[in-house]
Scaffold this active site. Structure first.
Site, PDB file in Angstrom:
ATOM      1  N   GLY A   1     -13.177 -10.766  -7.274  1.00  0.00           N
ATOM      2  CA  GLY A   1     -13.993 -10.068  -8.265  1.00  0.00           C
ATOM      3  C   GLY A   1     -15.457 -10.364  -7.943  1.00  0.00           C
TER       4      GLY A   1
ATOM      5  N   ARG B   1     -16.572 -12.634   2.520  1.00  0.00           N
ATOM      6  CA  ARG B   1     -16.066 -11.280   2.237  1.00  0.00           C
ATOM      7  C   ARG B   1     -17.251 -10.315   2.299  1.00  0.00           C
ATOM      8  NH1 ARG B   1     -12.079 -10.344  -2.705  1.00  0.00           N
ATOM      9  NH2 ARG B   1     -11.507  -8.514  -1.485  1.00  0.00           N
TER      10      ARG B   1
ATOM     11  N   GLN C   1      -3.836  -6.732  -8.662  1.00  0.00           N
ATOM     12  CA  GLN C   1      -4.754  -7.377  -9.612  1.00  0.00           C
ATOM     13  C   GLN C   1      -4.555  -6.844 -11.031  1.00  0.00           C
ATOM     14  OE1 GLN C   1      -5.636  -6.176  -6.615  1.00  0.00           O
ATOM     15  NE2 GLN C   1      -7.313  -7.326  -5.691  1.00  0.00           N
TER      16      GLN C   1
ATOM     17  N   ASP D   1     -17.885  -3.361  -6.888  1.00  0.00           N
ATOM     18  CA  ASP D   1     -18.275  -4.429  -5.962  1.00  0.00           C
ATOM     19  C   ASP D   1     -19.675  -4.209  -5.416  1.00  0.00           C
ATOM     20  OD1 ASP D   1     -15.203  -4.378  -5.969  1.00  0.00           O
ATOM     21  OD2 ASP D   1     -15.791  -6.331  -5.196  1.00  0.00           O
TER      22      ASP D   1
ATOM     23  N   ASN E   1     -15.536   0.213  -5.162  1.00  0.00           N
ATOM     24  CA  ASN E   1     -14.675  -0.603  -6.019  1.00  0.00           C
ATOM     25  C   ASN E   1     -13.278  -0.608  -5.401  1.00  0.00           C
ATOM     26  OD1 ASN E   1     -14.282  -2.230  -8.422  1.00  0.00           O
ATOM     27  ND2 ASN E   1     -13.071  -0.555  -9.246  1.00  0.00           N
ATOM     28  N   LYS E   2     -12.370  -1.314  -6.029  1.00  0.00           N
ATOM     29  CA  LYS E   2     -11.008  -1.492  -5.517  1.00  0.00           C
ATOM     30  C   LYS E   2     -10.384  -0.172  -5.075  1.00  0.00           C
ATOM     31  CE  LYS E   2      -9.321  -4.492  -4.987  1.00  0.00           C
ATOM     32  NZ  LYS E   2      -9.408  -5.087  -3.624  1.00  0.00           N
TER      33      LYS E   2
HETATM   34  O1  MRU Z   1     -10.440  -7.578  -3.951  1.00  0.00           O
HETATM   35  P1  MRU Z   1     -10.943  -7.996  -5.289  1.00  0.00           P
HETATM   36  O2  MRU Z   1      -9.855  -8.443  -6.225  1.00  0.00           O
HETATM   37  O3  MRU Z   1     -12.065  -9.008  -5.179  1.00  0.00           O
HETATM   38  O4  MRU Z   1     -11.566  -6.673  -5.909  1.00  0.00           O
HETATM   39  C1  MRU Z   1     -12.155  -6.736  -7.172  1.00  0.00           C
HETATM   40  C2  MRU Z   1     -12.629  -5.427  -7.666  1.00  0.00           C
HETATM   41  O5  MRU Z   1     -12.574  -4.423  -6.991  1.00  0.00           O
HETATM   42  C3  MRU Z   1     -13.269  -5.413  -9.017  1.00  0.00           C
HETATM   43  O6  MRU Z   1     -13.038  -4.199  -9.669  1.00  0.00           O
HETATM   44  C4  MRU Z   1     -14.790  -5.594  -8.855  1.00  0.00           C
HETATM   45  O7  MRU Z   1     -15.057  -6.712  -8.070  1.00  0.00           O
HETATM   46  C5  MRU Z   1     -15.463  -5.722 -10.164  1.00  0.00           C
HETATM   47  S1  MRU Z   1     -15.167  -7.304 -10.903  1.00  0.00           S
HETATM   48  C6  MRU Z   1     -16.073  -7.357 -12.339  1.00  0.00           C
END
Ligand code: MRU
Length: 332
Positions: A60, A93, A194, A235, A245-246
């Protein structure tokens, strides 16, 4: 199921400093094994914090930034080189810009103030998320529904993904606290789950009514009128408003547009990247093939090639509002 409550108004217990240990250590709730196992990982330098970020112990965008800030502080306090610590953390990352934002904030801070600065970043993030929640509640109220709102969310943009309270889940929490939420629908978020593991758990432990669906059910849910609006985190938001985003977020935005539903992006301003002109300039992490072939130790796919981008880019034209701590931003 364990009964641990995630505090939603304090820096979350999922990222905390053990001040009784000398030197201090960072304790991270291991998000890879939630919700079935509650385990903690200890980090005492930049390398260990970077590994925790890379391995998804903590994930996140804002939570990654906060962890990096603590890892940087502990490393420098233990005599580590600042530039080296920054490089190690920045390489963990690629997509969440909060990582760079946090390191750039920490780099000029005098050594004796580093831990205080990391704690400040953590605490500020919770306050920011509460402000995002309050602004998002205004959007909910503007829908003018004579019943509670039914929000759809993707991935986990909750307390676990931030310092506490959450961004997209912060909007959901604010609506719930105001008695304006009927239900949240959480997409399971293949391949890393997630939504199923983390968002559903946060809702369960916070008493927020939640319906879990697989990602492929979103279109049917919208077509059947089960969703009033979609709210997600991000992100990185490029200067033109494109949103990384995801993986799966872009598809949801297309679906929302087709069904005439508002699509909202809830982000702290530390996720805005004015140095990135458009979404095409955002680096997209590609992850291991085995995440798609199965889950954990289990494999179910035939032995073919896999493409596993962890994020996608939603064009700004599909976003109805960006919700930040400063307020609401529309495409105009
Ligand atoms: O791969 P992740 O679990 O780090 O991805 C997280 C996301 O895509 C969240 O939607 C994003 O970081 C926003 S968190 C407030």
């Amino acid at each position: 199921m364990n009964e641990r409550q995630i505090p939603d108004d304090e820096p979350g217990e999922h990222i905390r400093l053990d001040l009784s240990a000398v030197p201090h250590v960072l304790l991270l709730l291991d998000q890879r094994v939630l919700p079935r196992v509650v385990a903690t990982i200890r980090c005492s330098n930049a390398h260990e914090a970077a590994r925790a970020i890379r391995d998804m112990v903590v994930r996140g965008a804002p939570a990654i930034g906060i962890t990096a800030a603590y890892g940087f502080a502990l490393d420098v306090l233990a005599g580590g080189d600042r530039q080296r610590a920054a490089e190690v953390l920045l390489a963990s990352r690629p997509t969440a810009v909060n990582l760079r934002w946090a390191i750039e904030r920490m780099l000029p801070v005098p050594t004796e103030r580093l831990l205080d600065e990391a704690v400040a970043i953590h605490r500020e993030d919770v306050a920011i998320n509460r402000a995002i929640g309050a602004h998002g509640l205004r959007l909910v109220e503007r829908l003018g529904l004579d019943r509670g709102v039914r929000l759809y969310t993707h991935c986990n943009a909750g307390a676990l993904a931030t310092g506490g309270y959450g961004t997209a889940v912060g909007v959901i929490r604010a609506a719930h606290e105001a008695g304006r939420l009927e239900r949240v629908m959480a997409g399971e978020t293949r391949p890393y789950l997630q939504g199923a593991r983390l968002t559903a758990w946060e809702c369960e432990t916070s008493g927020i009514p939640c319906t879990l669906v697989t990602d492929s059910m979103a279109a049917a849910a919208m077509a059947e009128g089960r969703v009033d609006a979609v709210v997600v985190g991000a992100d990185r938001v490029a200067a033109n408003g494109d949103v990384a985003n995801k993986i799966g977020t872009y598809g949801l935005a297309v679906l929302a547009k087709h069904h005439g539903l508002p699509f909202w992006v809830a982000v702290p301003e530390s996720t805005l990247d004015p140095r990135c002109p458009t979404g095409a300039d955002i680096p997209i992490e590609e992850r291991a093939a085995d995440e798609v072939r199965g889950y954990g130790e289990l494999r179910w796919a035939a032995d073919v090639d896999v493409w596993n981008p962890a994020f996608d880019v939603t064009p700004a034209a599909l976003v109805d509002a960006w919700i930040t701590e400063s307020g609401l931003w529309s495409p105009s």
